[in-house]
Design a protein around this motif. Sequence first.
Motif, short mmCIF file in Angstrom:
data_model
loop_
_atom_site.label_atom_id
_atom_site.label_comp_id
_atom_site.label_asym_id
_atom_site.label_seq_id
_atom_site.Cartn_x
_atom_site.Cartn_y
_atom_site.Cartn_z
N ASN A 121 -5.83 0.90 3.76
CA ASN A 121 -5.27 1.17 2.60
C ASN A 121 -3.80 1.03 2.44
OD1 ASN A 121 -7.71 1.20 1.10
ND2 ASN A 121 -7.84 3.41 0.77
N SER A 122 -3.19 0.65 1.51
CA SER A 122 -1.74 0.75 0.97
C SER A 122 -1.46 1.76 -0.16
CB SER A 122 -0.89 -0.45 1.05
OG SER A 122 -0.89 -1.34 2.34
N ILE A 123 -0.61 2.40 -0.30
CA ILE A 123 -0.34 3.40 -1.23
C ILE A 123 1.10 3.09 -1.80
CG2 ILE A 123 -0.31 5.66 -2.20
CD1 ILE A 123 -2.13 6.29 0.44
N TYR A 124 1.19 2.76 -3.15
CA TYR A 124 2.61 2.57 -3.71
C TYR A 124 3.36 3.86 -3.80
CZ TYR A 124 1.73 -2.41 -4.05
OH TYR A 124 1.21 -3.59 -4.08
N PHE A 125 4.51 3.95 -3.48
CA PHE A 125 5.30 5.01 -3.44
C PHE A 125 5.67 5.50 -4.91
CE2 PHE A 125 5.91 4.66 1.01
CZ PHE A 125 6.54 5.99 1.33
N ASP A 126 5.50 4.36 -5.75
CA ASP A 126 5.74 4.84 -7.24
C ASP A 126 4.47 5.15 -7.89
OD1 ASP A 126 4.44 2.48 -7.68
OD2 ASP A 126 6.27 1.42 -8.65
N SER A 127 3.44 5.40 -7.29
CA SER A 127 2.21 5.81 -7.88
C SER A 127 2.20 7.43 -8.32
CB SER A 127 1.04 5.74 -6.99
OG SER A 127 0.93 6.27 -5.81
N ASP A 128 1.45 8.00 -8.95
CA ASP A 128 1.36 9.16 -9.22
C ASP A 128 0.49 10.25 -8.32
OD1 ASP A 128 -1.21 8.41 -10.02
OD2 ASP A 128 -1.06 9.10 -12.19
N MET A 168 -1.29 2.77 16.10
CA MET A 168 -0.61 3.07 14.84
C MET A 168 -1.69 3.66 13.82
SD MET A 168 1.59 0.42 12.32
CE MET A 168 -0.09 -0.38 11.62
N PHE A 169 -1.13 4.96 13.18
CA PHE A 169 -1.96 5.28 12.14
C PHE A 169 -1.19 5.43 10.79
CE2 PHE A 169 0.42 9.07 13.80
CZ PHE A 169 1.04 9.66 12.68
N ALA A 170 -0.03 5.11 10.76
CA ALA A 170 0.73 4.85 9.40
C ALA A 170 2.02 4.05 9.54
CB ALA A 170 1.25 6.31 9.01
N MET A 171 2.03 3.30 8.49
CA MET A 171 3.50 2.46 8.47
C MET A 171 3.94 2.28 7.00
SD MET A 171 3.54 -1.66 9.13
CE MET A 171 2.09 -2.11 7.98
N MET A 172 5.17 2.60 6.88
CA MET A 172 6.13 2.90 5.78
C MET A 172 6.97 1.50 5.42
SD MET A 172 6.85 6.71 5.13
CE MET A 172 5.87 8.00 6.13
N GLY A 173 6.80 0.63 4.70
CA GLY A 173 7.37 -0.46 4.57
C GLY A 173 7.53 -1.12 2.91
N GLY A 174 7.20 -2.36 2.93
CA GLY A 174 6.87 -2.77 1.48
C GLY A 174 6.14 -3.93 1.46
N ASP A 175 5.68 -4.15 0.27
CA ASP A 175 4.60 -5.49 -0.02
C ASP A 175 5.41 -6.61 -0.31
OD1 ASP A 175 5.78 -5.30 -2.59
OD2 ASP A 175 3.93 -4.82 -3.54
N GLU A 185 6.77 -8.14 -2.44
CA GLU A 185 7.85 -7.99 -3.44
C GLU A 185 8.85 -6.77 -2.88
OE1 GLU A 185 4.68 -8.36 -5.28
OE2 GLU A 185 4.93 -10.19 -4.91
N ARG A 186 8.61 -6.53 -1.80
CA ARG A 186 9.39 -5.29 -1.21
C ARG A 186 9.33 -3.86 -1.93
NH1 ARG A 186 9.18 -5.92 3.18
NH2 ARG A 186 10.52 -4.11 3.56
N LYS A 187 8.14 -3.71 -2.73
CA LYS A 187 7.74 -2.52 -3.45
C LYS A 187 7.27 -1.56 -2.40
CE LYS A 187 5.66 -1.66 -7.28
NZ LYS A 187 4.73 -1.77 -8.24
N PRO A 188 8.00 -0.43 -2.16
CA PRO A 188 7.90 0.47 -1.03
C PRO A 188 6.23 0.99 -1.22
CG PRO A 188 9.65 1.09 -2.31
CD PRO A 188 9.00 0.15 -3.17
N ILE A 189 5.58 0.86 0.23
CA ILE A 189 4.23 1.33 0.31
C ILE A 189 4.02 2.14 1.44
CG2 ILE A 189 3.11 -0.45 -1.07
CD1 ILE A 189 2.66 -1.96 1.58
N ILE A 190 3.02 2.73 1.63
CA ILE A 190 2.62 3.49 3.00
C ILE A 190 1.27 2.96 3.33
CG2 ILE A 190 1.76 5.63 2.04
CD1 ILE A 190 2.47 6.92 4.81
N THR A 191 0.96 2.60 4.40
CA THR A 191 -0.46 1.86 4.63
C THR A 191 -0.90 2.93 5.80
OG1 THR A 191 0.41 -0.24 4.21
CG2 THR A 191 -1.59 -0.07 5.77
#
Length: 119
Positions: free
Chosen positions: A80-87, A35-42, A44-50
Amino acid sequence: MDKAKLQSFCLTLPGTTHDYQVDWQADRYHVGGKMFAMMGGDAERKPIITLKCAPAHAEELRETFQGIVPGYYMNKTHWNSIYFDSDLSNDLIENLILHSYQLVFENLTKKVQNQINPK
């Protein structure tokens, strides 16, 4: 951050496969079975890409960008996880996806690398 665009980008990388991990409710992207990428939630189910990341670079990114945190449910040194709602821009995220892909690809056996990307 546009999830569909990032999913499409992941699938353009040579040898990429995709699956959906029901237990985690996450889309996973692999190269050579790793695996090199995973898209899911933390939690609280906030969308992230890891994404996988070189340890020093991972730390630098976390210090620079508020939307980047240690990998959720992953080894915090290498992910690292990156929040989808980040800028963060899609270009930056695509570069981080490519970095993750390259780290995983480089650790595959030469035989598997050649099967994915014949010379």
